[in-house]
Design an enzyme around this catalytic site. Structure first.
Site, PDB file in Angstrom:
ATOM      1  N   HIS A   1       5.216   0.351  -4.550  1.00 29.83           N
ATOM      2  CA  HIS A   1       4.699  -0.996  -4.784  1.00 29.83           C
ATOM      3  C   HIS A   1       4.730  -1.297  -6.268  1.00 29.83           C
ATOM      4  O   HIS A   1       4.309  -0.484  -7.092  1.00 29.83           O
ATOM      5  CB  HIS A   1       3.266  -1.149  -4.286  1.00 29.83           C
ATOM      6  CG  HIS A   1       2.684  -2.493  -4.611  1.00 29.83           C
ATOM      7  ND1 HIS A   1       2.971  -3.622  -3.861  1.00 29.83           N
ATOM      8  CD2 HIS A   1       1.890  -2.917  -5.634  1.00 29.83           C
ATOM      9  CE1 HIS A   1       2.360  -4.660  -4.388  1.00 29.83           C
ATOM     10  NE2 HIS A   1       1.704  -4.261  -5.470  1.00 29.83           N
TER      11      HIS A   1
ATOM     12  N   ASP B   1      -7.277  -9.778   4.154  1.00 31.29           N
ATOM     13  CA  ASP B   1      -6.698 -10.008   2.833  1.00 31.29           C
ATOM     14  C   ASP B   1      -6.222 -11.446   2.677  1.00 31.29           C
ATOM     15  O   ASP B   1      -6.397 -12.047   1.609  1.00 31.29           O
ATOM     16  CB  ASP B   1      -5.543  -9.042   2.586  1.00 31.29           C
ATOM     17  CG  ASP B   1      -4.917  -9.267   1.214  1.00 31.29           C
ATOM     18  OD1 ASP B   1      -5.631  -9.080   0.216  1.00 31.29           O
ATOM     19  OD2 ASP B   1      -3.742  -9.656   1.146  1.00 31.29           O
TER      20      ASP B   1
ATOM     21  N   ARG C   1      -9.964 -16.198  -3.422  1.00 33.85           N
ATOM     22  CA  ARG C   1      -9.912 -15.702  -4.796  1.00 33.85           C
ATOM     23  C   ARG C   1      -9.152 -16.682  -5.671  1.00 33.85           C
ATOM     24  O   ARG C   1      -9.506 -16.919  -6.830  1.00 33.85           O
ATOM     25  CB  ARG C   1      -9.229 -14.334  -4.836  1.00 33.85           C
ATOM     26  CG  ARG C   1     -10.109 -13.177  -4.391  1.00 33.85           C
ATOM     27  CD  ARG C   1      -9.292 -11.923  -4.193  1.00 33.85           C
ATOM     28  NE  ARG C   1      -8.568 -11.554  -5.405  1.00 33.85           N
ATOM     29  CZ  ARG C   1      -7.451 -10.845  -5.410  1.00 33.85           C
ATOM     30  NH1 ARG C   1      -6.890 -10.462  -4.274  1.00 33.85           N
ATOM     31  NH2 ARG C   1      -6.868 -10.548  -6.546  1.00 33.85           N
TER      32      ARG C   1
ATOM     33  N   SER D   1      -6.679  -5.509  -2.276  1.00 24.59           N
ATOM     34  CA  SER D   1      -5.655  -6.346  -1.671  1.00 24.59           C
ATOM     35  C   SER D   1      -4.345  -5.572  -1.525  1.00 24.59           C
ATOM     36  O   SER D   1      -3.737  -5.529  -0.451  1.00 24.59           O
ATOM     37  CB  SER D   1      -5.441  -7.603  -2.514  1.00 24.59           C
ATOM     38  OG  SER D   1      -4.374  -8.378  -2.024  1.00 24.59           O
TER      39      SER D   1
ATOM     40  N   LYS E   1      -2.942  -3.473   2.317  1.00 25.90           N
ATOM     41  CA  LYS E   1      -1.670  -3.821   2.960  1.00 25.90           C
ATOM     42  C   LYS E   1      -0.725  -2.625   3.000  1.00 25.90           C
ATOM     43  O   LYS E   1      -0.047  -2.385   4.000  1.00 25.90           O
ATOM     44  CB  LYS E   1      -1.012  -4.992   2.232  1.00 25.90           C
ATOM     45  CG  LYS E   1      -1.760  -6.315   2.369  1.00 25.90           C
ATOM     46  CD  LYS E   1      -0.911  -7.484   1.944  1.00 25.90           C
ATOM     47  CE  LYS E   1      -0.689  -7.537   0.457  1.00 25.90           C
ATOM     48  NZ  LYS E   1      -1.869  -7.966  -0.304  1.00 25.90           N
TER      49      LYS E   1
END
Length: 444
Positions: free
Chosen positions: A85, A164, A171, A186, A190
């Site tokens: 990620h 989320d 947010r 968050s 995921k």
């Protein structure tokens, strides 16, 4: 368990108390089933923003969000599952190289990706420029592709981590986007919902990153590593430099084009930084997955799989299984069809010593590569080609950037933005290493 009132959870966090696992789980359950109002969710988010979370609270929040909807069961694959990620950058297309490399090594990469966010591009937008490529598979279809070829790149399903989606939308409207704890929950909820055994995090720092300062990026990286490890997932983070676009291109199709050239072992010299970062990240993934004795050995193996055609074969297989037309890869340059383009040339000689990479990213988005409104379309053939890198000697009149757009009227503002942010001086420039630090569980 007795009923926990959401007001009590809000007040406890507002007053700096540590929330129990039951309090966090009860609140997230109420977020998803709609029993907690947006006003109360917003108040709770602001309390977290101001008071923070302990490592234990963060792990519990991430877990509650992770299991707030359906999850992907990777066990039937019979392989170590590992993903990467990135916190987002300009021209950051490493996923397109890493997924096929990892699959070629015998691991599985269940990659659930996102779309463009702010000044950064999105993997799904890039993949959808491949004719026919379907990013919206069900988890069952996702599993079948992974079983067949070891890599799949899809978008978040409707029922994957629904908490989320709700929290993120609020947010964005409550000034709490920058909370490291909420960012971590968050991202990690995921990623962990995809059934990972291992995760490598590419945490960007510099002028093109959301976390510009090294200390902020390090703090976020440490939170994510601790959260991943607490969930039972082997996790490591690399802090990497994002002060200029990564590689040669930034946009949508042009980034696919660049990666296909690399996978076919015919890369451009300006793709060297992209290749090095991709095989570094893949090397860590191979190490976590037991395919190498060290990250350095993993990097060497990743490079070999990239150059010998093994990764390209996996790329072709994955795209076909997603319904994509692989014939466009025979000549990806010919598939690039912008309606208008313009070359930005240097006004004077010197050395390229700096730029605001975020501003470069916004210029790319305004060429049409990003969205004007949430859910809106993106232009497949908008973007830029970099002809120079930081530290390069520049001559007057030398091409520096080529701009592409599907509308000629969109060229003027991005050209001005780019011209204003590029700094050509006579000052010395010292090139910085791509990887600034590595953070593993032992470092926490």
């Amino acid at each position: 368990m007795s009923k926990i009132h959401p007001i009590d959870v809000i007040l406890h966090k507002r007053d700096g108390q540590e929330l129990s696992r039951d309090e966090i789980q009860s609140f997230i359950t109420g977020v998803v089933d709609g029993s907690i109002t947006d006003a109360r969710i917003a108040s709770w988010l602001m309390a977290i923003f101001q008071r923070g979370l302990s490592r234990r609270e963060l792990a519990d929040l991430t877990s509650a969000m992770r299991y707030s909807g359906e999850t992907f069961d990777s066990a039937p694959l019979g392989k170590f599952t590992v993903d990467k990620h990135s916190t987002g950058g300009v021209g950051d297309k490493t996923s397109l190289l890493i997924a096929p490399i990892v699959a070629a090594a015998g691991l599985a990469d269940p990659m659930i990706s996102g779309r463009s966010l702010g000044h950064t591009g999105g993997t799904l937008d890039k993949m959808e420029t491949i004719p026919g490529y379907n990013t919206q598979l069900s988890l069952e279809e996702f599993g079948r592709v992974l079983a067949a070829c070891g890599a799949s790149m899809i978008g978040q399903t409707e029922n994957l981590v629904p908490a989320d989606r709700i929290l993120y939308a609020l947010r964005d409207h409550t000034g709490t986007v920058e909370s490291p704890n909420l960012i971590c929950a968050s991202i990690m909820s995921k990623k962990l919902a995809s059934g990972l055994n291992g995760l490598v995090l590419d945490v960007k720092t510099g002028s093109g990153a959301f976390m510009r300062r090294d200390e902020d990026a390090r703090h976020l990286a440490e939170l994510m590593v601790a959260t991943g490890e607490a969930s039972g997932t082997k996790t490591v983070a690399l802090l990497t430099r994002m002060n200029e676009p990564l590689g040669r291109f930034a946009g949508n199709w042009v980034e696919v084009w660049e990666c296909v050239d690399i996978l076919r072992d015919r890369s451009h010299p300006l793709s060297a930084d992209l290749i090095d970062l991709s095989i570094t990240l893949a090397g860590w993934m191979l190490f976590l997955g037991g395919k190498a004795e060290s990250a350095d050995e993993g990097k060497l193996r990743a490079a070999a799989l990239l150059h010998d055609g093994s990764a390209y074969a996996k790329w072709i297989e994955m795209v076909r299984l997603h319904g994509g037309d692989v014939s466009v890869f025979k000549n990806p340059a010919a598939h690039h069809r912008p309606a208008a383009q313009r070359v930005l040339k240097a006004e004077h000689a010197g050395t390229l010593t700096g730029m605001d990479c975020t501003e470069v990213g916004w210029a790319v988005q305004r060429l049409g590569a990003g969205r004007e409104v949430p859910g809106g379309p993106v232009a497949a053939h908008a973007g830029i080609e970099m002809h120079v890198k930081l530290g390069d000697r520049i001559e007057a009149g030398q091409p520096m950037i080529t701009l592409f757009s599907e509308e000629g009227a969109l060229l003027d503002t991005p050209e001005r933005m780019l011209r204003e942010t590029l700094r050509i001086t006579h000052e010395p420039y010292e090139r910085q290493p791509m990887v600034r630090a590595v953070i593993a569980a032992a470092d926490l």
